[in-house]
Design a protein around this motif. Sequence first.
Motif, mmCIF file in Angstrom:
data_model
loop_
_atom_site.group_PDB
_atom_site.id
_atom_site.type_symbol
_atom_site.label_atom_id
_atom_site.label_comp_id
_atom_site.label_asym_id
_atom_site.label_seq_id
_atom_site.Cartn_x
_atom_site.Cartn_y
_atom_site.Cartn_z
ATOM 1 N N CYS A 134 -22.266 34.372 17.747
ATOM 2 C CA CYS A 134 -23.225 33.362 18.168
ATOM 3 C C CYS A 134 -24.470 33.492 17.303
ATOM 4 C CB CYS A 134 -23.603 33.533 19.644
ATOM 5 S SG CYS A 134 -22.322 32.984 20.808
ATOM 6 N N LEU A 135 -25.115 32.370 17.036
ATOM 7 C CA LEU A 135 -26.351 32.359 16.264
ATOM 8 C C LEU A 135 -27.545 32.258 17.206
ATOM 9 C CD1 LEU A 135 -25.539 29.913 13.311
ATOM 10 C CD2 LEU A 135 -25.305 32.410 13.372
ATOM 11 N N GLY A 136 -28.590 33.003 16.896
ATOM 12 C CA GLY A 136 -29.851 32.919 17.625
ATOM 13 C C GLY A 136 -30.952 32.486 16.677
ATOM 14 N N TRP A 137 -31.682 31.450 17.058
ATOM 15 C CA TRP A 137 -32.717 30.867 16.203
ATOM 16 C C TRP A 137 -34.093 31.070 16.828
ATOM 17 C CZ3 TRP A 137 -31.567 28.569 11.525
ATOM 18 C CH2 TRP A 137 -30.212 28.306 11.280
ATOM 19 N N ASP A 138 -35.101 31.150 15.976
ATOM 20 C CA ASP A 138 -36.488 31.192 16.447
ATOM 21 C C ASP A 138 -37.326 30.293 15.546
ATOM 22 O OD1 ASP A 138 -38.912 31.751 17.590
ATOM 23 O OD2 ASP A 138 -39.124 33.741 16.697
ATOM 24 N N PHE A 139 -37.773 29.160 16.101
ATOM 25 C CA PHE A 139 -38.691 28.258 15.399
ATOM 26 C C PHE A 139 -40.104 28.642 15.836
ATOM 27 C CE2 PHE A 139 -34.777 26.152 14.728
ATOM 28 C CZ PHE A 139 -34.941 25.183 13.757
ATOM 29 N N GLN A 190 -45.012 30.590 12.331
ATOM 30 C CA GLN A 190 -45.131 30.859 10.907
ATOM 31 C C GLN A 190 -43.820 30.801 10.139
ATOM 32 O OE1 GLN A 190 -47.821 34.193 9.966
ATOM 33 N NE2 GLN A 190 -48.266 34.334 12.145
ATOM 34 N N GLN A 191 -42.683 30.769 10.828
ATOM 35 C CA GLN A 191 -41.411 30.788 10.116
ATOM 36 C C GLN A 191 -40.267 30.364 11.022
ATOM 37 O OE1 GLN A 191 -40.454 34.891 8.944
ATOM 38 N NE2 GLN A 191 -41.867 35.607 10.522
ATOM 39 N N VAL A 192 -39.127 30.088 10.401
ATOM 40 C CA VAL A 192 -37.864 29.894 11.117
ATOM 41 C C VAL A 192 -36.984 31.089 10.795
ATOM 42 C CG1 VAL A 192 -35.747 28.537 11.268
ATOM 43 C CG2 VAL A 192 -37.951 27.381 11.172
ATOM 44 N N LYS A 193 -36.397 31.682 11.822
ATOM 45 C CA LYS A 193 -35.558 32.868 11.652
ATOM 46 C C LYS A 193 -34.215 32.643 12.335
ATOM 47 C CE LYS A 193 -38.920 35.218 13.506
ATOM 48 N NZ LYS A 193 -39.755 36.291 14.091
ATOM 49 N N VAL A 194 -33.197 33.351 11.845
ATOM 50 C CA VAL A 194 -31.873 33.270 12.445
ATOM 51 C C VAL A 194 -31.220 34.632 12.405
ATOM 52 C CG1 VAL A 194 -30.704 32.656 10.267
ATOM 53 C CG2 VAL A 194 -29.681 31.978 12.460
ATOM 54 N N VAL A 195 -30.440 34.940 13.441
ATOM 55 C CA VAL A 195 -29.582 36.124 13.433
ATOM 56 C C VAL A 195 -28.197 35.699 13.893
ATOM 57 C CG1 VAL A 195 -31.497 37.715 13.935
ATOM 58 C CG2 VAL A 195 -30.068 36.862 15.811
ATOM 59 N N ALA A 196 -27.187 36.447 13.452
ATOM 60 C CA ALA A 196 -25.820 36.290 13.957
ATOM 61 C C ALA A 196 -25.458 37.551 14.724
ATOM 62 C CB ALA A 196 -24.846 36.066 12.804
ATOM 63 N N VAL A 197 -24.933 37.371 15.920
ATOM 64 C CA VAL A 197 -24.582 38.481 16.809
ATOM 65 C C VAL A 197 -23.110 38.344 17.168
ATOM 66 C CG1 VAL A 197 -25.014 39.564 19.044
ATOM 67 C CG2 VAL A 197 -26.927 38.619 17.725
ATOM 68 N N ASP A 198 -22.367 39.437 17.003
ATOM 69 C CA ASP A 198 -20.936 39.370 17.298
ATOM 70 C C ASP A 198 -20.663 39.651 18.775
ATOM 71 O OD1 ASP A 198 -21.006 42.141 17.678
ATOM 72 O OD2 ASP A 198 -20.116 42.594 15.734
ATOM 73 N N ALA A 199 -19.391 39.623 19.154
ATOM 74 C CA ALA A 199 -19.024 39.757 20.566
ATOM 75 C C ALA A 199 -19.353 41.129 21.136
ATOM 76 C CB ALA A 199 -17.532 39.460 20.742
ATOM 77 N N GLY A 201 -31.587 28.804 20.770
ATOM 78 C CA GLY A 201 -32.813 29.072 20.033
ATOM 79 C C GLY A 201 -34.042 29.087 20.903
ATOM 80 N N ALA A 202 -35.089 29.635 20.326
ATOM 81 C CA ALA A 202 -36.416 29.636 20.939
ATOM 82 C C ALA A 202 -37.341 28.831 20.044
ATOM 83 C CB ALA A 202 -36.936 31.066 21.080
ATOM 84 N N GLY A 203 -38.298 28.153 20.636
ATOM 85 C CA GLY A 203 -39.293 27.421 19.863
ATOM 86 C C GLY A 203 -40.673 27.793 20.337
ATOM 87 N N ASN A 219 -36.539 41.022 15.335
ATOM 88 C CA ASN A 219 -36.391 39.600 15.659
ATOM 89 C C ASN A 219 -35.894 39.435 17.083
ATOM 90 O OD1 ASN A 219 -37.163 38.712 13.042
ATOM 91 N ND2 ASN A 219 -35.127 39.191 12.273
ATOM 92 N N SER A 220 -36.671 39.904 18.028
ATOM 93 C CA SER A 220 -36.210 39.916 19.415
ATOM 94 C C SER A 220 -35.994 38.513 19.961
ATOM 95 C CB SER A 220 -37.203 40.683 20.295
ATOM 96 O OG SER A 220 -38.509 40.129 20.188
ATOM 97 N N ALA A 221 -36.810 37.520 19.542
ATOM 98 C CA ALA A 221 -36.608 36.153 20.036
ATOM 99 C C ALA A 221 -35.269 35.601 19.566
ATOM 100 C CB ALA A 221 -37.753 35.254 19.572
ATOM 101 N N CYS A 222 -34.929 35.884 18.301
ATOM 102 C CA CYS A 222 -33.628 35.426 17.782
ATOM 103 C C CYS A 222 -32.477 36.100 18.514
ATOM 104 C CB CYS A 222 -33.515 35.743 16.284
ATOM 105 S SG CYS A 222 -34.523 34.722 15.214
ATOM 106 N N VAL A 223 -32.591 37.407 18.689
ATOM 107 C CA VAL A 223 -31.510 38.141 19.345
ATOM 108 C C VAL A 223 -31.346 37.655 20.789
ATOM 109 C CG1 VAL A 223 -30.745 40.411 20.123
ATOM 110 C CG2 VAL A 223 -31.754 40.151 17.848
ATOM 111 N N GLY A 224 -32.463 37.481 21.480
ATOM 112 C CA GLY A 224 -32.386 36.950 22.840
ATOM 113 C C GLY A 224 -31.748 35.573 22.877
#
Length: 495
Positions: free
Chosen positions: A10-15, A18-27, A94-96, A426-431
Motif C-alpha cells: 500500500c502507498l502512503g502519501w503526505d501532501f 513544504q513537500q509531497v512525500k510517499v512511502v510503500a509499505v508491504d503486508a 494520504g494525509a493533507g 515520515n510518520s504521516a506517510c506511514v500512517g
Amino acid sequence: MAEPAARLCCLGWDFSTQQVKVVAVDAAMKVFYEDSVHFDRDLPEFGTQGGVHVHQDGLTVTSPVLMWVQALDLILEKMRASGFDFSRVLALSGAGQQHGSVYWKAGASRVLTGLSPGLPLHEQLQACFSIRDCPVWMDCSTTAQCRQLEAAVGGAQALSCLTGSRAYERFTGNQIAKIYQQNPEAYAHTERISLVSSFAASLFLGSYCPIDYGDGSGMNLLQIQDKVWAQACLGACAPHLEEKLGPPVPSCSVVISLGTSDTLFLWLQEPMPALEGHIFCSPVDPQHYMALLCFKNGSLMREKIRDESASCSWSEFSKALRSTEMGNGGNVGFYFDVKEITPEMIGRHRFSPENREVPAFPKDVEIRALIEGQFMAKRIHAEGLGYRVLPKTKILATGGASHNRDILQVLADVFGAPVYVIDTANSACVGSAYRAFHGLAAGTGVPFSEVVKLAPSPRLAATPSPGASQVYAALLPRYAQLEQRILSQPQGLLE
C-alpha cells in the motif's frame, strides 16, 4: 531505490506544507520505498518560500494549487524511473495539510473524469481551478469572517459546542466566506470545494472525493456529534455551499508531532468543546473523538533559539538541557516570534523566580526555558480539554525534534508520562499506508489496531525523572498565571 523483488503493498502519501512525500509499505508493515518532492527546491518556478506565498499584508498566506499537481507528476515519474512496480499496489491513502482548500472551476469534473494517462496531470488540469493560489493553514486574514460566523450561531462557545472549535482564521469555512465576500465571481464559478486531503484523493480517483469526518472537523462547518454539515454555519459563510462541498463521509493515546508547527492529539471518548483547541471526529474509530492543539511556534522557534544561544548546534543545545536542572531554577519563558494560536499572544517574555519580567537569560537558561515553556503550554491547554495523567498514559512523539533525546526527556518530565518514538521520519506517510490497509478491510468490522498489529512497536525513548512530578506540580500553575498576566496586557505591549 527500486525494490528488486516486487511485493504487494500500500502507498502512503503526505501532501504537507513544504513537500509531497510517499512511502510503500508491504503486508508485513515494512517500509521498502520512500521519496519526496520539495516545493521550494524542486519547483522553484512557483516562487514559494517554505511552500507558501506570504502576501504583503503579512496575514494572507496561500499556495499555488498547480504546484501540488506538478509535484505529484514529478514524484510519480521518479517512482516510474526507479522501476517501482505499480501493479503491486493494493490501495493507497494520504494525509493533507489541515485546513488548506482547493476551488474547482465549473466544468472541471469533466476534465477530471477524462484524464489521459499519456499527459502530465498539471497540463490537463491547468484551467480547472477558479482560485489558483489557495488559502492554507498559515493564513490568518479572516478575523472579520470569524466574528460573523460566531455571531450567526450565538457566540464562540456555541460554535465550539456545535463544530468542535470556536471560529479560527485558518479554518476552511471562514476562508470560503472571505473568498465569497471579496471574489464573488470566482466563488460563483466554483463547482466543488475540496480540502487538500480530498483534493489529492480526487487526483487518483479521477472524480471528486468526498470530505471525511476527521478532516471536515477542521472547517467550523461540521456538526461533530451528528456528523452532518451545520446548516447555520453554511448559511453564514456563503450561498449554495452544501452542494459545493458534497456530503461528508466516514473516515474509514496521546500523540505529539514536533514539526514546523507542534501539534498535540488526545484520544477522547467524550468531547469537551472549549474556546481553545479543537475537537475532531476520530479518523480511525467512528465512536470516538480526538482533541487537537496546534502551536505555530514549533521547530522554527527551537531553531532560532539554537542559533542564538547554542552557536547553531543541536549538540550544544542538548548539552544546555542536560546541564540545567528541572524547573530551570524557577526561570520561566514564553517564546512566540509569530502570533501563536494557543495562547493567542506574540513576543518573548522572560520571568525570574520572583515573577519579575527580565530582558534576557543566560544562554543555557534560555534554552531550557524555551523547551520547558513549550511543553508546559501543551500540558496546561491539554488539561483544559480533558487530559489527565493516568498510570497507563503514554506519549508518542513524532516529527523532527522527536530524534532529540534531551528534548524528549523534558517532555516526559513535564507531562509525567513515558515517551515513545517510532523509527521513521515520515510518520504521516506511514500512517496513511496503514490506513490504506485498514481501508482494504473496510466493512469487515476489523479494528484499526488489528490491521497494524504487525507494525513495528514504538520504542521507549524517555521516562519521567525522579522528582519531576513535584517540580512541575509547582511550576505549571505559575506558568499558567504568568500566561494570563501577559494576555491581560494591552495588545500593543505584546508586539
